[in-house]
Design a protein around this motif. Structure first.
Motif, mmCIF file in Angstrom:
data_model
loop_
_atom_site.group_PDB
_atom_site.id
_atom_site.type_symbol
_atom_site.label_atom_id
_atom_site.label_comp_id
_atom_site.label_asym_id
_atom_site.label_seq_id
_atom_site.Cartn_x
_atom_site.Cartn_y
_atom_site.Cartn_z
ATOM 1 N N ASP A 136 -28.509 -39.428 34.105
ATOM 2 C CA ASP A 136 -28.313 -39.966 32.754
ATOM 3 C C ASP A 136 -28.255 -38.805 31.767
ATOM 4 N N ARG A 137 -27.428 -38.930 30.761
ATOM 5 C CA ARG A 137 -27.253 -37.858 29.773
ATOM 6 C C ARG A 137 -28.455 -37.725 28.848
ATOM 7 N N VAL A 138 -29.058 -38.860 28.484
ATOM 8 C CA VAL A 138 -30.181 -38.848 27.543
ATOM 9 C C VAL A 138 -31.427 -39.355 28.268
ATOM 10 N N LEU A 139 -32.413 -38.462 28.397
ATOM 11 C CA LEU A 139 -33.631 -38.782 29.140
ATOM 12 C C LEU A 139 -34.872 -38.381 28.346
ATOM 13 N N PRO A 140 -36.001 -39.057 28.588
ATOM 14 C CA PRO A 140 -37.249 -38.676 27.923
ATOM 15 C C PRO A 140 -37.919 -37.497 28.644
ATOM 16 N N TYR A 141 -38.760 -36.775 27.932
ATOM 17 C CA TYR A 141 -39.639 -35.716 28.439
ATOM 18 C C TYR A 141 -38.905 -34.426 28.797
ATOM 19 N N MET A 142 -37.844 -34.502 29.585
ATOM 20 C CA MET A 142 -37.036 -33.335 29.935
ATOM 21 C C MET A 142 -35.585 -33.747 29.756
ATOM 22 N N SER A 143 -34.844 -32.999 28.955
ATOM 23 C CA SER A 143 -33.451 -33.362 28.705
ATOM 24 C C SER A 143 -32.600 -33.111 29.939
ATOM 25 N N SER A 144 -31.422 -33.697 29.953
ATOM 26 C CA SER A 144 -30.503 -33.459 31.063
ATOM 27 C C SER A 144 -30.095 -31.985 31.103
ATOM 28 N N ASP A 145 -29.978 -31.347 29.953
ATOM 29 C CA ASP A 145 -29.659 -29.915 29.910
ATOM 30 C C ASP A 145 -30.766 -29.090 30.568
ATOM 31 N N GLU A 146 -32.010 -29.399 30.243
ATOM 32 C CA GLU A 146 -33.145 -28.686 30.840
ATOM 33 C C GLU A 146 -33.203 -28.933 32.352
ATOM 34 N N PHE A 147 -32.930 -30.163 32.756
ATOM 35 C CA PHE A 147 -32.912 -30.494 34.181
ATOM 36 C C PHE A 147 -31.854 -29.664 34.906
ATOM 37 N N LEU A 148 -30.654 -29.600 34.339
ATOM 38 C CA LEU A 148 -29.571 -28.842 34.970
ATOM 39 C C LEU A 148 -29.904 -27.359 35.058
ATOM 40 N N GLN A 149 -30.545 -26.815 34.045
ATOM 41 C CA GLN A 149 -30.969 -25.410 34.081
ATOM 42 C C GLN A 149 -32.007 -25.186 35.174
ATOM 43 N N ALA A 150 -32.966 -26.097 35.288
ATOM 44 C CA ALA A 150 -33.991 -25.981 36.333
ATOM 45 C C ALA A 150 -33.374 -26.089 37.718
ATOM 46 N N LEU A 151 -32.406 -26.972 37.873
ATOM 47 C CA LEU A 151 -31.710 -27.141 39.150
ATOM 48 C C LEU A 151 -30.993 -25.846 39.537
ATOM 49 N N GLN A 152 -30.326 -25.233 38.576
ATOM 50 C CA GLN A 152 -29.583 -23.996 38.847
ATOM 51 C C GLN A 152 -30.502 -22.822 39.153
ATOM 52 N N ALA A 153 -31.734 -22.879 38.680
ATOM 53 C CA ALA A 153 -32.684 -21.794 38.916
ATOM 54 C C ALA A 153 -33.212 -21.781 40.344
ATOM 55 N N GLU A 154 -32.967 -22.855 41.091
ATOM 56 C CA GLU A 154 -33.456 -22.947 42.465
ATOM 57 C C GLU A 154 -32.281 -22.891 43.431
ATOM 58 N N PRO A 155 -32.160 -21.803 44.185
ATOM 59 C CA PRO A 155 -31.011 -21.649 45.082
ATOM 60 C C PRO A 155 -30.810 -22.821 46.049
ATOM 61 N N SER A 156 -31.877 -23.436 46.498
ATOM 62 C CA SER A 156 -31.736 -24.548 47.444
ATOM 63 C C SER A 156 -31.208 -25.823 46.784
ATOM 64 N N LEU A 157 -31.194 -25.870 45.457
ATOM 65 C CA LEU A 157 -30.761 -27.066 44.734
ATOM 66 C C LEU A 157 -29.490 -26.851 43.912
ATOM 67 N N SER A 158 -29.130 -25.623 43.681
ATOM 68 C CA SER A 158 -28.058 -25.323 42.723
ATOM 69 C C SER A 158 -26.675 -25.810 43.158
ATOM 70 N N ALA A 159 -26.464 -26.037 44.440
ATOM 71 C CA ALA A 159 -25.139 -26.469 44.902
ATOM 72 C C ALA A 159 -24.978 -27.992 44.959
ATOM 73 N N ILE A 160 -26.017 -28.743 44.628
ATOM 74 C CA ILE A 160 -25.933 -30.208 44.674
ATOM 75 C C ILE A 160 -24.997 -30.683 43.561
ATOM 76 N N PRO A 161 -23.981 -31.478 43.896
ATOM 77 C CA PRO A 161 -23.100 -32.007 42.845
ATOM 78 C C PRO A 161 -23.865 -32.967 41.928
ATOM 79 N N VAL A 162 -23.653 -32.811 40.629
ATOM 80 C CA VAL A 162 -24.292 -33.671 39.629
ATOM 81 C C VAL A 162 -23.197 -34.356 38.830
ATOM 82 N N VAL A 163 -23.281 -35.684 38.761
ATOM 83 C CA VAL A 163 -22.371 -36.481 37.942
ATOM 84 C C VAL A 163 -23.193 -37.090 36.815
ATOM 85 N N VAL A 164 -22.758 -36.863 35.584
ATOM 86 C CA VAL A 164 -23.454 -37.366 34.408
ATOM 87 C C VAL A 164 -23.021 -38.813 34.163
#
Length: 125
Positions: A60-88
């Motif tokens: 979801d584009r709009v989320l409570p507590y952690m934004s989708s932007d913050e989530f995507l940044q955290a995902l990219q910071a972890e090599p084991s997760l960074s290649a997972i396709p994300v659809v908004v």
């Protein structure tokens, strides 16, 4: 129709609306895919950090507590997760805003079932 195995086609849905989250999960599960659902990006990220990587994340584009932007940044910071396709998924028109980095697509709410399943099959089959 060939049904995907849970390990090879797991989908994570991160959506704060229970109605939308449950509807998406129901549709996708009815097609034979394994789905994990989370209300917040914080909970979704915790799951992703402790489980085998899914084939697709619906975010979801709009989320409570952690934004989708913050989530995507955290995902990219972890090599084991960074290649997972994300659809908004969002009620906002995607072409009115800059595309989110690290995403592979966009589904506008209300989500058409055919569009949803086309995305799921593209990344999970």
């Amino acid at each position: 129709m060939l049904k995907a195995t849970p390990q090879s086609a797991q989908i994570v849905i991160i959506e704060d609306s229970a109605t939308v989250r449950d509807m998406l999960a129901h549709i996708i599960r009815d097609e034979g895919y394994h789905v994990a659902t989370y209300t917040t990006a914080v909970d979704g990220l915790k799951y992703l950090q402790s489980s085998p990587a899914p084939r697709l994340i619906l975010l979801d584009r709009v989320l409570p507590y952690m934004s989708s932007d913050e989530f995507l940044q955290a995902l990219q910071a972890e090599p084991s997760l960074s290649a997972i396709p994300v659809v908004v998924i969002s009620t906002y028109l995607y072409d009115e805003v800059a595309p989110l980095p690290y995403t592979v697509g966009y589904l506008e709410k209300p989500i058409a079932i055919d569009d949803l399943m086309q995305v799921v099959r593209r990344y999970c089959d």
